[in-house]
Scaffold this motif. Structure first.
Motif, PDB file in Angstrom:
ATOM      1  N   ALA A  58     -65.386  34.163  -8.126  1.00  0.00           N
ATOM      2  CA  ALA A  58     -64.808  34.880  -9.134  1.00  0.00           C
ATOM      3  C   ALA A  58     -63.500  34.386  -9.578  1.00  0.00           C
ATOM      4  CB  ALA A  58     -64.729  36.283  -8.528  1.00  0.00           C
ATOM      5  N   ARG A  59     -63.067  34.636 -10.631  1.00  0.00           N
ATOM      6  CA  ARG A  59     -61.961  34.525 -11.255  1.00  0.00           C
ATOM      7  C   ARG A  59     -61.151  35.896 -11.627  1.00  0.00           C
ATOM      8  NH1 ARG A  59     -61.241  31.063 -15.917  1.00  0.00           N
ATOM      9  NH2 ARG A  59     -63.267  31.889 -16.468  1.00  0.00           N
ATOM     10  N   GLN A  60     -59.798  35.861 -11.521  1.00  0.00           N
ATOM     11  CA  GLN A  60     -58.873  36.885 -12.198  1.00  0.00           C
ATOM     12  C   GLN A  60     -58.417  36.248 -13.239  1.00  0.00           C
ATOM     13  OE1 GLN A  60     -56.008  38.884  -9.999  1.00  0.00           O
ATOM     14  NE2 GLN A  60     -56.307  40.968 -11.232  1.00  0.00           N
ATOM     15  N   LEU A  61     -58.812  36.909 -14.652  1.00  0.00           N
ATOM     16  CA  LEU A  61     -58.328  36.254 -15.743  1.00  0.00           C
ATOM     17  C   LEU A  61     -56.837  36.977 -16.111  1.00  0.00           C
ATOM     18  CD1 LEU A  61     -61.719  36.950 -17.773  1.00  0.00           C
ATOM     19  CD2 LEU A  61     -60.856  34.897 -16.622  1.00  0.00           C
ATOM     20  N   PRO A  62     -56.171  36.181 -17.001  1.00  0.00           N
ATOM     21  CA  PRO A  62     -54.671  36.743 -17.348  1.00  0.00           C
ATOM     22  C   PRO A  62     -54.671  38.267 -17.924  1.00  0.00           C
ATOM     23  CG  PRO A  62     -55.237  34.540 -18.136  1.00  0.00           C
ATOM     24  CD  PRO A  62     -56.407  34.944 -17.641  1.00  0.00           C
ATOM     25  N   ASN A  63     -55.676  38.723 -18.387  1.00  0.00           N
ATOM     26  CA  ASN A  63     -55.720  40.002 -18.686  1.00  0.00           C
ATOM     27  C   ASN A  63     -56.332  41.105 -17.756  1.00  0.00           C
ATOM     28  OD1 ASN A  63     -58.482  39.846 -18.621  1.00  0.00           O
ATOM     29  ND2 ASN A  63     -59.077  39.825 -20.574  1.00  0.00           N
ATOM     30  N   ARG A  64     -56.062  40.546 -16.354  1.00  0.00           N
ATOM     31  CA  ARG A  64     -56.454  41.074 -15.088  1.00  0.00           C
ATOM     32  C   ARG A  64     -58.150  41.519 -14.927  1.00  0.00           C
ATOM     33  NH1 ARG A  64     -52.388  41.739 -12.378  1.00  0.00           N
ATOM     34  NH2 ARG A  64     -53.283  43.252 -10.860  1.00  0.00           N
ATOM     35  N   GLN A  65     -58.937  41.126 -16.030  1.00  0.00           N
ATOM     36  CA  GLN A  65     -60.277  41.192 -15.945  1.00  0.00           C
ATOM     37  C   GLN A  65     -60.700  40.256 -14.828  1.00  0.00           C
ATOM     38  OE1 GLN A  65     -61.925  41.203 -19.841  1.00  0.00           O
ATOM     39  NE2 GLN A  65     -62.167  43.486 -19.829  1.00  0.00           N
ATOM     40  N   TYR A  66     -61.842  40.529 -14.339  1.00  0.00           N
ATOM     41  CA  TYR A  66     -62.713  39.827 -13.274  1.00  0.00           C
ATOM     42  C   TYR A  66     -63.779  39.217 -14.045  1.00  0.00           C
ATOM     43  CZ  TYR A  66     -59.736  41.414  -9.822  1.00  0.00           C
ATOM     44  OH  TYR A  66     -58.410  41.778  -8.816  1.00  0.00           O
ATOM     45  N   SER A  67     -64.151  37.665 -13.868  1.00  0.00           N
ATOM     46  CA  SER A  67     -65.249  37.135 -14.276  1.00  0.00           C
ATOM     47  C   SER A  67     -65.766  36.216 -13.079  1.00  0.00           C
ATOM     48  CB  SER A  67     -64.854  36.083 -15.464  1.00  0.00           C
ATOM     49  OG  SER A  67     -64.121  34.874 -14.869  1.00  0.00           O
ATOM     50  N   LEU A  68     -67.085  35.858 -13.378  1.00  0.00           N
ATOM     51  CA  LEU A  68     -67.603  34.915 -12.453  1.00  0.00           C
ATOM     52  C   LEU A  68     -66.904  33.533 -12.315  1.00  0.00           C
ATOM     53  CD1 LEU A  68     -71.464  35.628 -13.440  1.00  0.00           C
ATOM     54  CD2 LEU A  68     -70.008  36.590 -11.564  1.00  0.00           C
ATOM     55  N   GLY A  69     -66.943  33.022 -10.984  1.00  0.00           N
ATOM     56  CA  GLY A  69     -66.116  31.698 -10.698  1.00  0.00           C
ATOM     57  C   GLY A  69     -66.973  30.509 -10.880  1.00  0.00           C
ATOM     58  N   PRO A  70     -66.235  29.326 -11.075  1.00  0.00           N
ATOM     59  CA  PRO A  70     -66.959  27.946 -11.290  1.00  0.00           C
ATOM     60  C   PRO A  70     -67.731  27.456 -10.236  1.00  0.00           C
ATOM     61  CG  PRO A  70     -64.438  27.794 -10.717  1.00  0.00           C
ATOM     62  CD  PRO A  70     -64.796  29.561 -10.964  1.00  0.00           C
ATOM     63  N   ARG A  71     -67.570  28.292  -8.721  1.00  0.00           N
ATOM     64  CA  ARG A  71     -68.560  27.577  -7.691  1.00  0.00           C
ATOM     65  C   ARG A  71     -69.984  28.233  -7.866  1.00  0.00           C
ATOM     66  NH1 ARG A  71     -66.003  27.050  -1.681  1.00  0.00           N
ATOM     67  NH2 ARG A  71     -67.828  25.992  -1.663  1.00  0.00           N
ATOM     68  N   LEU A  72     -70.128  29.038  -8.702  1.00  0.00           N
ATOM     69  CA  LEU A  72     -71.234  29.627  -8.764  1.00  0.00           C
ATOM     70  C   LEU A  72     -72.179  28.797  -9.776  1.00  0.00           C
ATOM     71  CD1 LEU A  72     -70.787  33.520  -9.525  1.00  0.00           C
ATOM     72  CD2 LEU A  72     -71.924  32.586  -7.528  1.00  0.00           C
ATOM     73  N   ILE A  73     -71.483  27.929 -10.646  1.00  0.00           N
ATOM     74  CA  ILE A  73     -72.327  26.984 -11.274  1.00  0.00           C
ATOM     75  C   ILE A  73     -73.076  26.037 -10.643  1.00  0.00           C
ATOM     76  CG2 ILE A  73     -71.922  25.154 -13.023  1.00  0.00           C
ATOM     77  CD1 ILE A  73     -69.533  26.438 -13.946  1.00  0.00           C
ATOM     78  N   ARG A  74     -72.551  25.441  -9.414  1.00  0.00           N
ATOM     79  CA  ARG A  74     -73.218  24.471  -8.740  1.00  0.00           C
ATOM     80  C   ARG A  74     -74.561  24.938  -8.006  1.00  0.00           C
ATOM     81  NH1 ARG A  74     -72.877  22.798  -3.303  1.00  0.00           N
ATOM     82  NH2 ARG A  74     -71.204  24.156  -2.926  1.00  0.00           N
ATOM     83  N   LEU A  75     -74.372  26.707  -7.589  1.00  0.00           N
ATOM     84  CA  LEU A  75     -75.592  27.142  -7.011  1.00  0.00           C
ATOM     85  C   LEU A  75     -76.874  27.450  -8.101  1.00  0.00           C
ATOM     86  CD1 LEU A  75     -73.586  29.781  -4.658  1.00  0.00           C
ATOM     87  CD2 LEU A  75     -74.459  27.512  -4.212  1.00  0.00           C
ATOM     88  N   GLY A  76     -76.031  27.811  -9.196  1.00  0.00           N
ATOM     89  CA  GLY A  76     -77.149  27.903 -10.222  1.00  0.00           C
ATOM     90  C   GLY A  76     -77.819  26.839 -10.777  1.00  0.00           C
ATOM     91  N   GLU A  77     -77.250  25.679 -11.003  1.00  0.00           N
ATOM     92  CA  GLU A  77     -77.882  24.441 -11.395  1.00  0.00           C
ATOM     93  C   GLU A  77     -78.915  23.880 -10.365  1.00  0.00           C
ATOM     94  OE1 GLU A  77     -74.723  22.070 -12.018  1.00  0.00           O
ATOM     95  OE2 GLU A  77     -74.176  22.617 -13.992  1.00  0.00           O
ATOM     96  N   GLN A  78     -78.494  24.074  -8.870  1.00  0.00           N
ATOM     97  CA  GLN A  78     -79.589  23.513  -7.989  1.00  0.00           C
ATOM     98  C   GLN A  78     -80.667  24.696  -7.916  1.00  0.00           C
ATOM     99  OE1 GLN A  78     -79.547  20.882  -6.408  1.00  0.00           O
ATOM    100  NE2 GLN A  78     -81.380  21.717  -5.273  1.00  0.00           N
ATOM    101  N   ALA A  79     -80.594  26.082  -8.269  1.00  0.00           N
ATOM    102  CA  ALA A  79     -81.604  27.112  -8.225  1.00  0.00           C
ATOM    103  C   ALA A  79     -82.483  26.527  -9.344  1.00  0.00           C
ATOM    104  CB  ALA A  79     -80.928  28.348  -8.244  1.00  0.00           C
ATOM    105  N   ASN A  80     -81.991  26.134 -10.573  1.00  0.00           N
ATOM    106  CA  ASN A  80     -82.841  25.928 -11.498  1.00  0.00           C
ATOM    107  C   ASN A  80     -83.506  24.719 -11.437  1.00  0.00           C
ATOM    108  OD1 ASN A  80     -82.039  28.046 -13.216  1.00  0.00           O
ATOM    109  ND2 ASN A  80     -80.267  27.097 -14.231  1.00  0.00           N
ATOM    110  N   ARG A  81     -83.030  23.639 -10.778  1.00  0.00           N
ATOM    111  CA  ARG A  81     -83.495  22.474 -10.769  1.00  0.00           C
ATOM    112  C   ARG A  81     -84.919  22.851  -9.639  1.00  0.00           C
ATOM    113  NH1 ARG A  81     -78.823  19.771 -10.795  1.00  0.00           N
ATOM    114  NH2 ARG A  81     -78.134  20.182  -8.533  1.00  0.00           N
ATOM    115  N   GLN A  82     -84.590  23.803  -8.701  1.00  0.00           N
ATOM    116  CA  GLN A  82     -85.717  24.024  -7.663  1.00  0.00           C
ATOM    117  C   GLN A  82     -86.978  24.669  -8.325  1.00  0.00           C
ATOM    118  OE1 GLN A  82     -83.447  25.868  -4.531  1.00  0.00           O
ATOM    119  NE2 GLN A  82     -83.690  23.979  -3.490  1.00  0.00           N
ATOM    120  N   LEU A  83     -86.403  25.719  -9.205  1.00  0.00           N
ATOM    121  CA  LEU A  83     -87.413  26.518 -10.135  1.00  0.00           C
ATOM    122  C   LEU A  83     -88.220  25.602 -10.737  1.00  0.00           C
ATOM    123  CD1 LEU A  83     -88.663  29.113 -11.097  1.00  0.00           C
ATOM    124  CD2 LEU A  83     -86.584  29.627 -12.667  1.00  0.00           C
ATOM    125  N   GLY A  84     -87.701  24.746 -11.520  1.00  0.00           N
ATOM    126  CA  GLY A  84     -88.180  23.821 -12.621  1.00  0.00           C
ATOM    127  C   GLY A  84     -89.314  22.785 -11.646  1.00  0.00           C
TER     128      GLY A  84
END
Length: 251
Positions: A58-84
Motif C-alpha cells: 500500500a502507499r500513503q499519498l501526499p493528500n494522506r489517502q491510501y492506495s494500492l502499492g507497487p508490490r501488488l503489480i508483480r503478484l497480479g501479473e503472475q496470477a494473470n499469467r497462470q490464469l491465461g
C-alpha cells in the motif's frame, strides 16, 4: 465486509479486507472512509495500513489517502499469467469450433486487461496483445463485466475514466451505456459492434462465479462474425466460460 473463513487466520483476513476495500473504492481511500466501510477498529486499520505501506503493498499519498502499492503489480501479473495458461485449452477449443480469435480478460481497476488469447488461423483476424488494457464501456469483454455491476457503480467508473469514442459506433454517454447493459443482462452476452475498431465485431460473456471478474470473447471481421455466427458462438462461450470457472475455482 470480507466473509470470514472458518479456521482462517484473522490478521490475514483483515489485511485482505483492507486491500479489497481500497480496490472497491477505485484505488484511493481515506482512513475515515475505510473505517466507515468495515467493522474493524480504527487503531487496527491504522496498524494494518502501516504494515502494508512498509512492505510496499500500500502507499500513503501526499493528500494522506491510501492506495494500492507497487508490490501488488508483480503478484497480479503472475496470477494473470497462470490464469491465461489455465484458460488457453478452452480458448483454443473456441477457435477450433468457430474459426475466430478468442480472448480472456479480467477486470483490473477501471479497465480490462487481456490475459490470454488463442488466435484464428485466418490472415485477416482480430489481434489483441496479452497484457493490453482497454476501456470497459466500448469493449465486448468490458461491457460483459459492467453488466454484472450495479448502475451506480457503472456511473462512478465512467465518471472517473471518461467515455472515449474511438469509432463512430462507440457508446459515448452513461445513459446509452446503461441501456446497453440492461440489454446485455437480459440476453446474457455482449456484442462489441465495431466500437473498438471499425470492421471488427466481438461476442463476449462474463465467466460465472470466478474469484476475479473475468470475461471470455470471440472476435473477427464483421464479414465473418455475423448474426448467424453469434447463434453458434453464444452457446460455446457459455460452455467454455463454465469450464474456465471450474478450473479457476479448483482447489
Amino acid at each position: 465486509m470480507a466473509t470470514k473463513s472458518p479456521g482462517g487466520v484473522q490478521s490475514v483476513e483483515r489485511v485482505f479486507e483492507i486491500l479489497e476495500l481500497i480496490t472497491d473504492t477505485g484505488g484511493e481511500v481515506t482512513l475515515s472512509e475505510l473505517a466507515a466501510s468495515t467493522a474493524l477498529p480504527l487503531p487496527t486499520i491504522h496498524r494494518l495500513l502501516r504494515t502494508l505501506v512498509s512492505l510496499g503493498y500500500a502507499r500513503q499519498l501526499p493528500n494522506r489517502q491510501y492506495s494500492l502499492g507497487p508490490r501488488l503489480i508483480r503478484l497480479g501479473e503472475q496470477a494473470n499469467r497462470q490464469l491465461g495458461t489455465l484458460a488457453l485449452p478452452e480458448l483454443r477449443r473456441l477457435v477450433t469450433t468457430l474459426g475466430e480469435s478468442a480472448n480472456l480478460a479480467t477486470l483490473d481497476g477501471d479497465q480490462v486487461v487481456y490475459v490470454a488469447q488463442a488466435p484464428s488461423a485466418h490472415s485477416m483476424r482480430m489481434f489483441t496483445e496479452v497484457g493490453r488494457r482497454a476501456p470497459l464501456h466500448n469493449t465486448g469483454v468490458g461491457k460483459a463485466l459492467l453488466a454484472d455491476l450495479p448502475d451506480d457503480e457503472v456511473r462512478a467508473i465512467v465518471a472517473r475514466t471518461g467515455m472515449p469514442t474511438p469509432t463512430e459506433f462507440s457508446i459515448g454517454t452513461p445513459e446509452a451505456l446503461l441501456d446497453e447493459l440492461a440489454l446485455i443482462r437480459e440476453r446474457g452476452y455482449s456484442i462489441d459492434e465495431q466500437e473498438q475498431e471499425v470492421g471488427v465485431r466481438c461476442y463476449a460473456m462474463a465467466v460465472p462465479g470466478t474469484p476475479v471478474p473475468t470475461a471470455v470473447s470471440v472476435s473477427g471481421p464483421v464479414s465473418r462474425v455475423t448474426e448467424e455466427f453469434g447463434t453458434r458462438a453464444v452457446p460455446m462461450l457459455r460452455e467454455v466460460g463454465a469450464a474456465i470457472a471450474v478450473g479457476m475455482n479448483a482447489g
